[in-house]
Design a protein around this motif. Structure first.
Motif, short mmCIF file in Angstrom:
data_model
loop_
_atom_site.label_atom_id
_atom_site.label_comp_id
_atom_site.label_asym_id
_atom_site.label_seq_id
_atom_site.Cartn_x
_atom_site.Cartn_y
_atom_site.Cartn_z
N ILE A 97 69.87 40.52 61.76
CA ILE A 97 69.92 40.63 60.31
C ILE A 97 68.76 39.83 59.71
O ILE A 97 68.59 38.65 60.03
N GLY A 98 67.95 40.48 58.87
CA GLY A 98 66.80 39.81 58.28
C GLY A 98 65.85 39.34 59.36
O GLY A 98 65.50 40.08 60.27
N ASP A 99 65.46 38.05 59.26
CA ASP A 99 64.53 37.49 60.26
C ASP A 99 65.27 36.74 61.35
O ASP A 99 64.66 36.02 62.14
N GLY A 100 66.60 36.89 61.39
CA GLY A 100 67.37 36.25 62.44
C GLY A 100 67.61 34.77 62.23
O GLY A 100 68.05 34.08 63.15
N LYS A 101 67.35 34.29 61.01
CA LYS A 101 67.57 32.90 60.67
C LYS A 101 68.54 32.81 59.49
O LYS A 101 68.71 33.80 58.78
N PRO A 102 69.17 31.65 59.28
CA PRO A 102 70.04 31.51 58.11
C PRO A 102 69.31 31.93 56.84
O PRO A 102 68.19 31.50 56.58
N GLY A 103 69.95 32.80 56.05
CA GLY A 103 69.30 33.35 54.87
C GLY A 103 69.26 32.38 53.71
O GLY A 103 70.10 31.48 53.60
N PRO A 104 68.29 32.55 52.81
CA PRO A 104 68.14 31.64 51.68
C PRO A 104 69.31 31.65 50.70
O PRO A 104 69.67 30.60 50.16
N ILE A 105 69.90 32.81 50.48
CA ILE A 105 71.02 32.87 49.53
C ILE A 105 72.23 32.15 50.10
O ILE A 105 72.88 31.34 49.42
N ALA A 106 72.56 32.42 51.37
CA ALA A 106 73.70 31.75 51.99
C ALA A 106 73.49 30.25 52.06
O ALA A 106 74.40 29.46 51.78
N THR A 107 72.28 29.83 52.43
CA THR A 107 71.97 28.41 52.53
C THR A 107 72.09 27.73 51.18
O THR A 107 72.66 26.64 51.05
N ARG A 108 71.56 28.38 50.16
CA ARG A 108 71.64 27.84 48.80
C ARG A 108 73.08 27.74 48.32
O ARG A 108 73.49 26.72 47.76
N LEU A 109 73.86 28.79 48.53
CA LEU A 109 75.25 28.76 48.11
C LEU A 109 76.04 27.68 48.84
O LEU A 109 76.90 27.02 48.26
N ASN A 110 75.76 27.49 50.13
CA ASN A 110 76.44 26.44 50.88
C ASN A 110 76.14 25.06 50.31
O ASN A 110 77.04 24.23 50.13
N ASP A 111 74.87 24.82 50.01
CA ASP A 111 74.48 23.52 49.44
C ASP A 111 75.14 23.28 48.09
O ASP A 111 75.65 22.18 47.82
N ILE A 112 75.14 24.31 47.25
CA ILE A 112 75.74 24.17 45.93
C ILE A 112 77.25 23.99 46.05
O ILE A 112 77.85 23.18 45.34
N TYR A 113 77.85 24.75 46.97
CA TYR A 113 79.30 24.64 47.14
C TYR A 113 79.70 23.22 47.54
O TYR A 113 80.64 22.65 46.98
N ILE A 114 79.00 22.66 48.51
CA ILE A 114 79.33 21.29 48.95
C ILE A 114 79.19 20.31 47.80
O ILE A 114 80.05 19.44 47.59
N GLU A 115 78.12 20.45 47.03
CA GLU A 115 77.89 19.55 45.90
C GLU A 115 79.01 19.66 44.87
O GLU A 115 79.55 18.64 44.42
N GLU A 116 79.38 20.89 44.51
CA GLU A 116 80.40 21.07 43.49
C GLU A 116 81.80 20.73 44.02
O GLU A 116 82.63 20.19 43.29
N ALA A 117 82.06 21.05 45.28
CA ALA A 117 83.36 20.75 45.86
C ALA A 117 83.59 19.25 45.92
O ALA A 117 84.70 18.75 45.68
N ARG A 118 82.55 18.51 46.25
CA ARG A 118 82.66 17.05 46.29
C ARG A 118 83.02 16.49 44.92
O ARG A 118 83.82 15.57 44.80
N LYS A 119 82.43 17.05 43.89
CA LYS A 119 82.70 16.58 42.52
C LYS A 119 84.17 16.80 42.14
O LYS A 119 84.75 16.00 41.43
N ALA A 120 84.73 17.91 42.60
CA ALA A 120 86.08 18.27 42.21
C ALA A 120 87.16 17.82 43.18
O ALA A 120 88.35 18.01 42.92
N ALA A 121 86.77 17.22 44.30
CA ALA A 121 87.73 16.81 45.33
C ALA A 121 88.70 15.77 44.78
O ALA A 121 88.36 14.98 43.90
N ILE A 122 89.92 15.76 45.32
CA ILE A 122 90.94 14.81 44.85
C ILE A 122 91.49 13.97 46.01
O ILE A 122 91.33 14.31 47.15
#
Length: 281
Positions: A256-281
């Motif tokens: 798939i693609g160039d066979g490496k982690p894609g930019p959209i998935a990588t970006r979403l993962n980084d943003i998710y971790i950042e936002e999830a940390r903020k909302a964690a309880i």
């Protein structure tokens, strides 16, 4: 030092944890479960998980054995007792203990067990390789039951093929992975993922990530996609509670693609971790 686990009101070393052989979770897979992620000793997506737990129980005619507040405190106590920094907490509710009978027992107290699993959730992800395989599960995949033999068997098909996981296929369309929701990214940057129905689990991480997709202005189509579409995709990825967003590098030996982690998935993962940390309880 062994883990401390929770069994029906008691915190005990895992070696001492016991459930009756007459428990319906053991005899009939008559049970539901949830897995919540833990980062920095805090719980992610709590409301989503407890809401889905209550829905799953309701669909099977079961009730919560403890209150929401009590359940949250059990999670927090397990984190404290096991000094859990990163990982997950597995929770299972069964219909309880009764002599073996296909008919549901009446007025039987539910069985409630929880345990922790330590793992690093924030290391960079290399991505995975998947095969396609027939979806042989039952028709109520929206209920998070412990009936996991079919996906377990499908996972082993992938392992025997030297791959990491499988994307299950029904009527020519991908439903989901063995324990995750599936996505592709088209050439124009549109994310495609199957729409919610009884055919897939209503992923909590899925919901959170799709909210981020909207906030980032990324185009989204919620519809079924085929294996052939996946092979031609610009990117592919999956979401899961303790994997967050992870790229799929190969489908049925097609890169798939160039066979490496894609930019959209990588970006979403980084943003998710950042936002999830903020909302964690």
């Amino acid at each position: 030092m062994s883990r401390i686990v929770y069994v029906n009101g008691e915190y005990v070393p895992e070696e001492e944890a016991k459930v009756s052989i007459f428990d319906r979770g053991f005899l009939f897979a008559d049970a539901v479960y949830e897995v919540t992620a833990v980062l920095d000793g805090k719980i992610l997506e709590w409301e989503g998980h407890v809401n889905r737990l209550e829905r799953s129980l309701g669909e099977l005619g079961m009730t919560m054995p403890v209150t929401r507040d009590e359940l949250l405190e059990i999670h927090r106590e397990l984190i404290r007792r096991n000094t859990l920094d990163q990982g997950g907490i597995y929770l299972q509710v069964t219909r309880g203990v009764a002599d073996r009978d296909f008919a549901f027992p009446k007025d039987t107290p539910e069985t409630l067990v929880l345990f922790t699993q330590a793992r690093n959730l924030t290391d960079p992800k290399d991505g995975i390789k998947v095969i396609s395989a027939p979806d042989i599960r039952w028709q109520r995949r929206d209920i998070k039951t412990v009936q996991l033999l079919a996906p377990s068997m499908t996972k082993m098909l992938a392992k025997k093929a030297g791959k990491d996981d499988a994307w299950m296929v029904e009527d020519g369309y991908v439903t989901e992975g063995t324990s995750n929701n599936a996505y592709i990214v088209t050439e124009d940057g549109t994310i495609v993922t199957r729409n919610l129905s009884n055919s897939i689990l209503h992923g909590i991480t899925r919901a959170a990530v799709l909210k981020l997709v909207a906030e980032q202005g990324i185009k989204l189509e919620e519809r079924p996609f085929t294996v052939e579409e996946a092979k031609k995709a610009k990117e592919a990825f999956f979401t899961a509670a303790t994997a967050f967003v992870c790229s799929v590098l190969e489908v049925d030996n097609v890169t798939i693609g160039d066979g490496k982690p894609g930019p959209i998935a990588t970006r979403l993962n980084d943003i998710y971790i950042e936002e999830a940390r903020k909302a964690a309880i």
